[in-house]
Write a protein that holds these residues in place. Structure first.
Motif, PDB file in Angstrom:
ATOM      1  N   SER A 167       5.030  43.689  63.120  1.00 58.77           N
ATOM      2  CA  SER A 167       6.172  43.009  62.504  1.00 58.77           C
ATOM      3  C   SER A 167       7.399  43.196  63.369  1.00 58.77           C
ATOM      4  O   SER A 167       7.521  44.196  64.097  1.00 58.77           O
ATOM      5  N   ASN A 168       8.295  42.223  63.291  1.00 58.70           N
ATOM      6  CA  ASN A 168       9.534  42.266  64.057  1.00 58.70           C
ATOM      7  C   ASN A 168      10.682  41.882  63.124  1.00 58.70           C
ATOM      8  O   ASN A 168      10.615  40.856  62.429  1.00 58.70           O
ATOM      9  N   SER A 169      11.711  42.712  63.074  1.00 58.58           N
ATOM     10  CA  SER A 169      12.838  42.442  62.175  1.00 58.58           C
ATOM     11  C   SER A 169      14.123  42.954  62.805  1.00 58.58           C
ATOM     12  O   SER A 169      14.112  43.599  63.856  1.00 58.58           O
ATOM     13  N   ASP A 170      15.236  42.657  62.110  1.00 60.78           N
ATOM     14  CA  ASP A 170      16.517  43.138  62.627  1.00 60.78           C
ATOM     15  C   ASP A 170      16.957  44.425  61.955  1.00 60.78           C
ATOM     16  O   ASP A 170      17.812  45.136  62.463  1.00 60.78           O
ATOM     17  N   ARG A 171      16.335  44.780  60.791  1.00 56.70           N
ATOM     18  CA  ARG A 171      16.755  45.987  60.099  1.00 56.70           C
ATOM     19  C   ARG A 171      15.626  46.469  59.193  1.00 56.70           C
ATOM     20  O   ARG A 171      14.944  45.668  58.551  1.00 56.70           O
ATOM     21  N   ALA A 172      15.405  47.780  59.144  1.00 59.86           N
ATOM     22  CA  ALA A 172      14.385  48.363  58.276  1.00 59.86           C
ATOM     23  C   ALA A 172      14.829  49.753  57.860  1.00 59.86           C
ATOM     24  O   ALA A 172      15.439  50.494  58.643  1.00 59.86           O
ATOM     25  N   ILE A 183      12.195  46.082  54.694  1.00 54.96           N
ATOM     26  CA  ILE A 183      12.278  45.450  56.005  1.00 54.96           C
ATOM     27  C   ILE A 183      12.912  44.087  55.805  1.00 54.96           C
ATOM     28  O   ILE A 183      12.427  43.274  55.012  1.00 54.96           O
ATOM     29  N   ASN A 184      13.995  43.829  56.518  1.00 48.63           N
ATOM     30  CA  ASN A 184      14.746  42.589  56.343  1.00 48.63           C
ATOM     31  C   ASN A 184      14.379  41.570  57.413  1.00 48.63           C
ATOM     32  O   ASN A 184      14.209  41.907  58.579  1.00 48.63           O
ATOM     33  N   ALA A 199       9.039  36.819  56.250  1.00 50.86           N
ATOM     34  CA  ALA A 199       9.536  37.188  54.925  1.00 50.86           C
ATOM     35  C   ALA A 199      10.980  37.633  55.070  1.00 50.86           C
ATOM     36  O   ALA A 199      11.322  38.379  55.998  1.00 50.86           O
ATOM     37  N   THR A 200      11.841  37.173  54.168  1.00 49.23           N
ATOM     38  CA  THR A 200      13.237  37.608  54.214  1.00 49.23           C
ATOM     39  C   THR A 200      13.376  39.066  53.818  1.00 49.23           C
ATOM     40  O   THR A 200      14.314  39.736  54.231  1.00 49.23           O
ATOM     41  N   LEU A 201      12.382  39.552  53.011  1.00 48.88           N
ATOM     42  CA  LEU A 201      12.416  40.960  52.618  1.00 48.88           C
ATOM     43  C   LEU A 201      10.994  41.423  52.323  1.00 48.88           C
ATOM     44  O   LEU A 201      10.254  40.763  51.596  1.00 48.88           O
TER      45      LEU A 201
END
Length: 820
Positions: A167-172, A183-184, A199-201
């Motif tokens: 997974s790749n996100s900007d904030r967790a 995870i955002n 997923a947005t969240l």
């Protein structure tokens, strides 16, 4: 700043279970590890319409979806197959087969460009932060740990990796002790499902519950416009119950919403849990539109129930069901059936039921029950959900007990068997006997030097009640015995096998038959008995010649003698005339069953020629043989049948050729003693390297009353042909030449893409139990469509089962097609 290394025990698995079970279908086969490819990532901006279609998202996915050229550049041991229907395949950084270490035992290595520790306010890591354990890792631009070292906050290019998951996100944020976190704005890849999404969240709430907000899921190749996507406002996964729930879910084809489901409950692991199964749909000329929606009830660990309510627009509402159970010590079984009240076209209730149970009592004893019922002969053709269902004229009801693997050479069968004849127009005289009961015992033994001996017994009470006056009662007990001894002499250039046997049959009519036939119960009129000795001699020689082809000629001689014993007034419980063919020439038995003891005095001569090439293909095979009779055959099944007086059987021919690895031909032909051809058949089979199949056959039999052979002449053909790209055409035909009509034809097309599959076909056919020459018998016509979204679900018309039944070699080619 130098890199900072230190160890910390923690569990990092916020996405593994969630991503692995995010799909609505079982996982595909696992793929081996490929070389890790990583680069700097930028935060993904949120697109409320389709976040996976943004340039940032496509850039992320493209790093882990390798095409054929990229795959070929990897080391051989890291390469994996790419389906012919796809341009590439997913490759995640951690091998999908990697088993993660126990977090309580594993050592965690943390590296970063900058590290700061404050016992009061916590720790801060920044610059290429990597938290790594065997089988799992986290990357981020920055990670903060609170003073308790249990709550971690990651920011900037956050990647969480597990075996086959990414997974790749900007904030967790994540609580290491409670195993909870959020995870955002996350993009994710599940290699096992060949799936990706957004997923947005992703909210890991603890207690095995994970919630996805505004989730998108697809197994299509990464594209700005995938063929299909599943979008859900909310998905909740419960690892404790093994169930998932979606709310406000919509299936999109391209950008068009197709199906909207406000609420759906589905399984997320292999546990048997209650819920809806894949529905089936179809259309036929006599049933109209059909829809079945099965529901599965997980009642207990050892039994379950499936109910499938269905609707046929021209017939009404019906219900089908299946109950399965497993006992600890008494085997397993299932009870199934269907019911359609007041069929609008048939005018009556339609119903069917079956019960099967099997129990391996110990290594030597096993038992089985098989009970079947159907209300009418057209039930499966009109109402069966599987188009490949075969109607059976006589539905079996049997309880059997088997003995084997105990005393060497000894086998046994005890059974009670009766039948339901589903065609009510058949006279009682033409229906099969019930066996109430039957005992079969067989013992074989011998020595390594070639001596062989055998003892066989078949004792049964046969019962058939005649209620329509079509015949006299002829039920009773039959006892058949056979004792045989022979010597089997063999070596590399031939064999010889003489055998001597004694057969006996004893029949006793029951009281109903004695009364029906007006026999005197006080004398032997109700008893029939015969004892017949028999001698057979079977021999052959093998002559071989090597050269361009390995050639062999095998001449064969067979002789059988058994004296005549009058049996014309004996009842016939279960015996029929054996079908004539090349192999039958070398058998002393003209009947299948034990109601008649053959009289024999004949010799058979035959020869088989074979030629093999240097790679083992049988390039040519031909067998030619004929029987020569030295006396008339007086034993008959019916005393009205003529005595066989021919001096020979007429020649029998069997031939075949494997012309290549792909093409073969086989054929048989028989002639009567007067030189007239009695039956022919020829089959041609072609299997192409591209996944194509072509089968055709011609079958001819002329009417031969003395052999109880009916006239028959038909042609069959079937094919599967790959077309351009992922298209295939397929078809089947069965044509009755005698009656100048097609008994069945099927023509369809199949399209197989990377993430979806569709089949369209039409079928025209008659019920197997109907006579299509009658004016009142009408053919069935059906138009079917199958659409399967790979990794999700689909509507199925069971086309594969139908083609497997009709086209020789279809299953093997289908497997190669799917794995190409």
């Amino acid at each position: 700043m130098p890199n900072c290394f230190f160890s910390h025990q923690f569990q990092l698995n916020p996405l593994a279970a969630a991503l692995l079970v995010c799909s609505l279908s079982p996982a595909y086969s696992q793929i081996s590890y490929a070389q890790e490819t990583t680069s700097e990532k930028t935060p993904v901006s949120q697109n409320p319409v389709n976040p996976t279609a943004t340039e940032e998202a496509q850039a992320f996915f493209s790093q882990y979806y390798l095409n054929r050229e990229q795959m070929a550049s990897l080391p051989i041991d890291q390469q994996r197959p790419i389906s012919a229907t796809c341009h590439g395949t997913w490759v995640t950084p951690i091998d999908i087969n990697t088993k993660a270490a126990d977090p309580e035992q594993a050592t965690t290595v943390i590296t970063a460009d900058y590290g700061y520790y404050d016992p009061t306010h916590g720790s801060e890591l920044s610059g290429n932060v990597l938290i790594d354990q065997p089988g799992r890792s986290v990357r981020a631009d920055k990670i903060n740990l609170d003073a308790t070292q249990t709550v971690a906050t990651a920011q900037g290019n956050v990647q969480l990796m597990d075996a086959g998951l990414l997974s790749n996100s900007d904030r967790a944020t994540y609580n290491l002790n409670k195993e909870t976190g959020k995870i955002n704005d996350s993009l994710f890849i599940s290699e096992a499902q060949r799936a990706h999404g957004h997923a947005t969240l992703i909210d890991r709430q603890g207690n095995g519950i994970t919630r996805f907000e505004n989730a998108i899921y697809s197994t299509c190749e990464p594209s700005t416009k995938p063929v299909w996507q599943l979008r859900a406002k909310q998905i909740e996964l419960n690892e404790n119950t093994g169930r998932g729930v979606t709310r406000d879910t919509t299936l999109y084809v391209k950008d068009v919403p197709v199906i909207k489901v406000p609420y759906f409950n589905f399984p997320i692991d292999d546990r048997r849990t209650s819920g809806f199964l894949v529905p089936t749909t179809g259309y036929s000329n006599d049933g109209g539109l059909r829809l079945n929606v099965p529901y599965y009830f997980n009642l207990a660990p050892n039994y379950d129930l499936t109910l499938a309510p269905g609707y046929l627009s021209r017939r009404g509402v019906m219900l089908e069901g299946e109950f399965r159970y497993l006992t600890e010590s008494f085997g397993a079984g299932k009870l199934s059936g269907g019911y359609l009240p007041s069929d609008n076209l048939f005018g009556e209730d339609r119903k069917a039921g079956s019960y099967q149970h099997a129990w391996q009592i110990d290594p030597s004893w096993r038992t089985a029950i098989d009970l079947n019922y159907v209300s009418d002969k057209d039930y499966y053709t009109d109402l069966g959900t599987d188009p490949s269902s075969q109607n059976i004229l006589n539905q079996e009801r049997t309880w059997s007990v088997y003995y084997e693997n105990g005393i060497p050479g000894l086998t046994g069968l005890f059974r009670v068997q009766s039948f339901q004849t589903v065609d009510k127009s058949i006279l009682d005289a033409d229906r099969p006997y019930a066996r109430l009961p039957q005992l079969l015992v067989n013992y074989r033994g011998g020595s390594p030097f070639g001596l062989q001996y055998e003892a066989q017994n078949d004792t049964a009470y046969f019962k058939k009640s005649i209620g329509d006056g079509s015949a006299l009662e002829s039920s009773g007990t039959r006892i058949f015995n056979r004792l045989a001894a022979g010597y089997n002499w063999r070596n590399q250039w031939g064999y010889a096998k003489p055998e001597v046997s004694v057969r006996s049959v004893n029949t006793f009519y029951d009281q109903d038959s004695v009364a029906s036939q007006g026999l005197n119960p006080n004398n032997d009129d109700n008893q029939r008995s015969a004892v017949v000795p028999q001698f057979t001699f079977d021999s052959a020689m093998v002559f071989e010649r090597e050269g361009r082809f390995l050639q062999s000629i095998t001449p064969r001689f067979f002789y059988a003698y058994a004296p005549y014993k009058q049996q014309s007034n004996y009842p016939n419980f279960d015996t029929t005339t054996a079908s004539l063919n090349f192999d039958q020439l070398f058998s002393p038995y003209r009947f299948y069953g034990h109601d008649r003891l053959d009289d024999n005095n004949f010799a058979s001569l035959g020869a088989t020629y074979r030629a093999y090439d240097n790679i083992g293909l049988e390039r040519f095979r031909v067998g030619l043989g004929q029987s020569y009779y030295f006396s008339d055959r007086k034993v008959r099944l019916d005393e009205n049948d003529p005595i066989a007086t021919e001096h020979n059987s007429g020649p029998a021919l069997a031939l075949g050729s494997q012309l290549s690895r792909n093409f073969s031909i086989n054929g048989n032909a028989l002639w009567l003693a007067n030189g007239e051809n009695s039956q022919n058949d020829v089959q041609l089979n072609y299997t192409g390297n591209d996944g194509s199949i072509y089968n055709t056959g011609y079958y001819y039999r002329r009417q031969v009353k003395s052999q109880n052979q009916q006239s028959y002449q038909q042609v069959t053909a079937g094919f599967v042909q790959p077309l351009r790209d992922q298209w295939r055409a397929m078809g089947y035909m069965q044509y009755d030449i005698n009656n100048n009509l097609a008994r069945e034809w099927l023509l369809g097309f199949n399209y197989d893409a990377c993430c979806w599959r569709a089949s369209f076909y039409g079928r025209y056919y008659y019920n197997d139990l109907d006579d299509p020459t009658l004016a009142e018998v009408k053919p069935k016509r059906a138009i079917m469509m199958e659409i399967t979204l790979k990794g999700l679900a689909g509507f199925s018309g069971n086309l594969g089962n139908l083609l497997q039944q009709k086209i020789l070699g279809y299953q093997q080619v289908e497997t190669l097609w799917n794995e190409r």
